[in-house]
Design a protein around this motif. Structure first.
Motif, PDB file in Angstrom:
ATOM      1  N   CYS A 315    -101.766   5.858 -15.780  1.00  0.00           N
ATOM      2  CA  CYS A 315    -102.461   5.701 -14.498  1.00  0.00           C
ATOM      3  C   CYS A 315    -103.920   6.117 -14.676  1.00  0.00           C
ATOM      4  CB  CYS A 315    -101.809   6.559 -13.416  1.00  0.00           C
ATOM      5  SG  CYS A 315    -100.038   6.294 -13.241  1.00  0.00           S
ATOM      6  N   ALA A 318    -106.143   7.382  -8.887  1.00  0.00           N
ATOM      7  CA  ALA A 318    -105.126   7.826  -7.934  1.00  0.00           C
ATOM      8  C   ALA A 318    -104.468   6.634  -7.244  1.00  0.00           C
ATOM      9  CB  ALA A 318    -105.762   8.761  -6.905  1.00  0.00           C
ATOM     10  N   ARG A 321    -101.932   5.088  -9.572  1.00  0.00           N
ATOM     11  CA  ARG A 321    -100.669   5.830  -9.609  1.00  0.00           C
ATOM     12  C   ARG A 321     -99.841   5.564  -8.361  1.00  0.00           C
ATOM     13  NH1 ARG A 321    -100.797  12.102 -10.764  1.00  0.00           N
ATOM     14  NH2 ARG A 321    -100.548  11.419 -12.927  1.00  0.00           N
ATOM     15  N   SER A 322    -100.474   5.570  -7.202  1.00  0.00           N
ATOM     16  CA  SER A 322     -99.745   5.320  -5.956  1.00  0.00           C
ATOM     17  C   SER A 322     -99.085   3.946  -5.977  1.00  0.00           C
ATOM     18  CB  SER A 322    -100.689   5.433  -4.761  1.00  0.00           C
ATOM     19  OG  SER A 322    -101.200   6.738  -4.652  1.00  0.00           O
ATOM     20  N   HIS A 376     -95.577  10.209 -13.398  1.00  0.00           N
ATOM     21  CA  HIS A 376     -96.095  11.436 -12.778  1.00  0.00           C
ATOM     22  C   HIS A 376     -96.803  12.319 -13.805  1.00  0.00           C
ATOM     23  CE1 HIS A 376     -94.571  11.004  -8.718  1.00  0.00           C
ATOM     24  NE2 HIS A 376     -93.351  10.743  -9.159  1.00  0.00           N
ATOM     25  N   GLU A 379    -102.002  11.565 -17.270  1.00  0.00           N
ATOM     26  CA  GLU A 379    -103.240  12.276 -16.952  1.00  0.00           C
ATOM     27  C   GLU A 379    -104.429  11.458 -17.433  1.00  0.00           C
ATOM     28  OE1 GLU A 379    -104.817  16.842 -17.365  1.00  0.00           O
ATOM     29  OE2 GLU A 379    -103.786  15.949 -19.068  1.00  0.00           O
ATOM     30  N   VAL A 383    -107.256  11.382 -12.675  1.00  0.00           N
ATOM     31  CA  VAL A 383    -105.911  11.637 -12.156  1.00  0.00           C
ATOM     32  C   VAL A 383    -105.257  12.779 -12.934  1.00  0.00           C
ATOM     33  CG1 VAL A 383    -103.685  10.615 -11.563  1.00  0.00           C
ATOM     34  CG2 VAL A 383    -105.725   9.165 -11.679  1.00  0.00           C
ATOM     35  N   VAL A 385    -102.204  15.558 -13.832  1.00  0.00           N
ATOM     36  CA  VAL A 385    -100.745  15.499 -13.865  1.00  0.00           C
ATOM     37  C   VAL A 385    -100.198  15.900 -12.499  1.00  0.00           C
ATOM     38  CG1 VAL A 385     -98.670  16.533 -14.857  1.00  0.00           C
ATOM     39  CG2 VAL A 385    -100.614  15.984 -16.325  1.00  0.00           C
ATOM     40  N   ASN A 386     -99.257  15.135 -11.978  1.00  0.00           N
ATOM     41  CA  ASN A 386     -98.554  15.507 -10.758  1.00  0.00           C
ATOM     42  C   ASN A 386     -97.409  16.438 -11.167  1.00  0.00           C
ATOM     43  OD1 ASN A 386     -96.947  15.751  -8.493  1.00  0.00           O
ATOM     44  ND2 ASN A 386     -97.024  13.587  -7.948  1.00  0.00           N
ATOM     45  N   ARG A 388     -95.423  18.655  -9.648  1.00  0.00           N
ATOM     46  CA  ARG A 388     -94.163  18.681  -8.912  1.00  0.00           C
ATOM     47  C   ARG A 388     -93.401  17.364  -9.080  1.00  0.00           C
ATOM     48  NH1 ARG A 388     -94.387  23.417  -6.217  1.00  0.00           N
ATOM     49  NH2 ARG A 388     -92.366  23.030  -5.221  1.00  0.00           N
ATOM     50  N   GLY A 389     -94.137  16.256  -9.040  1.00  0.00           N
ATOM     51  CA  GLY A 389     -93.478  14.962  -9.234  1.00  0.00           C
ATOM     52  C   GLY A 389     -92.872  14.841 -10.617  1.00  0.00           C
ATOM     53  N   THR A 390     -93.581  15.354 -11.628  1.00  0.00           N
ATOM     54  CA  THR A 390     -93.071  15.309 -13.005  1.00  0.00           C
ATOM     55  C   THR A 390     -91.792  16.115 -13.130  1.00  0.00           C
ATOM     56  OG1 THR A 390     -95.327  15.077 -13.872  1.00  0.00           O
ATOM     57  CG2 THR A 390     -93.621  15.792 -15.416  1.00  0.00           C
TER      58      THR A 390
END
Length: 490
Positions: A315, A318, A321-322, A376, A379, A383, A385-386, A388-390
């Motif tokens: 990604c 942002a 990624r969405s 998720h 990086e 963007v 790293v997400n 919590r999503g990961t």
């Protein structure tokens, strides 16, 4: 073609663009990036610098022992078939353990051909299609891998003998210059056998030949275009065979971070439908499972495999990624409820009567959430790293392996791809926790936040399973090495 962005003057490349691929130090290598996935993490036995003799560091001996004479031909191969009663038992194990996960063969028509083969006298049998003989032998080899009544050593020797016979039958049938549905089916299964048998390097190379032959046979083309006069059943079997090649290529390249190969096709997922009018119709649940796996593979191939093969971020913005997460959710919503609405207790109950669906649910869930974890975990400069999503996706993915081990422990020990995905998920979790601990207040978050506490518990549970797999008569050196790697995060 996937190309890296143009380099900007004065800009230094960022660290590895995915939390799942961060480096670690164990043994003799310091692995970085997706290269680590292919050269270092591929089974992790032994750690060695990549060299020309052994691509992935494992399986250094030739995978097919040579038992064959120069002039024996197909009769020599057929002569080593087990008696029919034993063959029936091993095929039963194949259809119980392997076919649910990779439902490529049409059981009804296969058994019709199989029974006809055994009904022939020896002279007639020796003139049968060599590719069909190869298919029988590799199914015997895979069935043997899942047998639980013999010692590990005897099981391994028998399975490798059958695999060698399968390969010899393909050679006798000139499989490098003559491709058929049966030869492609046999090659798909030989690749899975080699990977399970700790010959991943050979499996990767063999899959390359398979890919070329599938293209040469035109499996990547819409059957309505290349064989318009074929029966609906024949067209469906071509579609099923292409998706089997596509799935194997896509999800193997995900694990290896290497470029996908099954990239040029006009075969549509939507064309794979149930044909209730045919006496040889498929199981509707199998069809739904194939369509779900196929749709996921199409998405993963372009959005994940291609960029990761060049160490590019999955990604870049942002918004990107969405959009990608929305695409993944759309694919997930297309799965039938039976593959989505589950928990470990419900699957344990279902496993008493519907083991086939349970196996399919776990493999599909593992594949889906593993790739969502990679999305998720991506990086880029824009963007982060997400976290919590990961961790959420990694937990859902690795839970599939935990449930598989709980319900079908003997099978979980055999499936290399499932084991390795779970190991990579635990590794990703460990990387995220380590990076979180370095942030201000990170240690406190790890101790109090339920998400981080659960993530650490996932690593502990993975190590516990690897410890079980490293002990006893079936002790795995691979499991011991994975314990060593994961223990660095505790």
């Amino acid at each position: 073609m996937t190309k890296p962005p143009k380099k900007k003057p004065g800009v230094v490349k960022a660290s590895t663009p995915n939390a799942a691929d961060r480096g670690f130090t164990t043994g003799r290598i310091n692995a970085l990036g997706s290269v680590a996935t292919s050269t270092g993490l591929f089974s992790n036995v032994p750690y060695s610098s990549p060299g020309s003799s052994n691509v992935f560091g494992i399986g250094s001996e030739h995978p097919f022992a040579n038992y064959w004479t120069c002039d024996g031909g197909l009769p020599e191969v057929i002569s080593v078939l087990p008696d029919k009663m034993q063959a029936d038992i091993l095929l039963g194990r194949y259809f119980e353990c392997v076919d649910p996960v990779y439902p490529m063969l049409h059981r009804q028509t296969f058994y019709a051909d199989y029974e006809h083969f055994w009904s022939l006298n020896p002279q007639e049998r020796n003139r049968e299609d060599a590719a069909f003989v190869a298919l029988i032998f590799v199914m015997l080899a895979l069935g043997t891998q899942f047998v639980t009544t013999t010692s590990p050593r005897e099981k391994k020797q028998s399975a490798e003998f059958y695999a060698s016979a399968s390969n010899q039958a393909l050679r006798v049938g000139s499989y490098l210059s003559i491709a058929s549905s049966r030869s492609i089916q046999a090659m798909v299964l030989i690749t899975y056998f080699l990977i399970n048998d700790n010959h991943a390097s050979d499996g990767w190379a063999f899959a390359g030949i398979l890919m070329r032959q599938a293209y040469a046979m035109g499996l990547h083309r819409d059957p309505n275009i290349v064989c318009p006069d074929a029966s609906p059943f024949e067209k469906q079997q071509r579609r099923k065979l292409w998706q089997a090649v596509l799935l194997q290529d896509t999800f193997l390249t995900v694990l290896l971070s290497l470029p996908p190969n099954a990239t040029h096709t006009d075969v549509n997922v939507e064309d794979l439908v149930d044909d209730d009018s045919s006496i040889a119709n498929d199981d509707p649940t199998d069809t739904a499972y194939i369509r779900g796996s196929w749709s996921l593979a199409n998405l993963v191939q372009e959005t994940i495999c291609s960029p990761r093969s060049l160490d590019l971020p999955i990604c870049t913005t942002a918004r990107h990624r969405s959009k990608l997460i929305a695409d993944f959710r759309s694919v997930y919503r297309s799965f039938p409820d039976i593959f989505r609405s589950w928990d470990p207790d419900a699957l344990a109950q279902m496993a008493q009567e519907k083991k086939r669906i349970v196996r399919q649910t776990l493999f599909l869930s593992s594949n889906y959430f593993h790739n969502l974890m990679l999305v998720h975990g991506s990086e880029s400069p824009e963007v982060p790293v997400n976290v919590r999503g990961t961790l959420e996706a990694a937990h859902d993915a690795i839970t599939s392996f935990f449930v598989l081990f709980h319900l079908f422990e003997a099978e979980a020990r055999v499936w290399w791809v499932f084991n390795h995905r779970a190991f990579l998920e635990a590794l990703c979790i460990g990387n995220v926790l380590r990076e979180t601990a370095r942030e201000p207040g990170g240690e406190e978050s790890l101790a109090k936040d339920p998400l981080f506490v659960r993530a650490k518990a996932d690593i502990h549970r993975m190590i516990e399973i690897m410890q079980l797999m490293s002990q006893g008569e079936q002790a795995s050196e691979t499991a011991r090495t994975r314990i060593q790697v994961l223990s660095e995060f505790l």
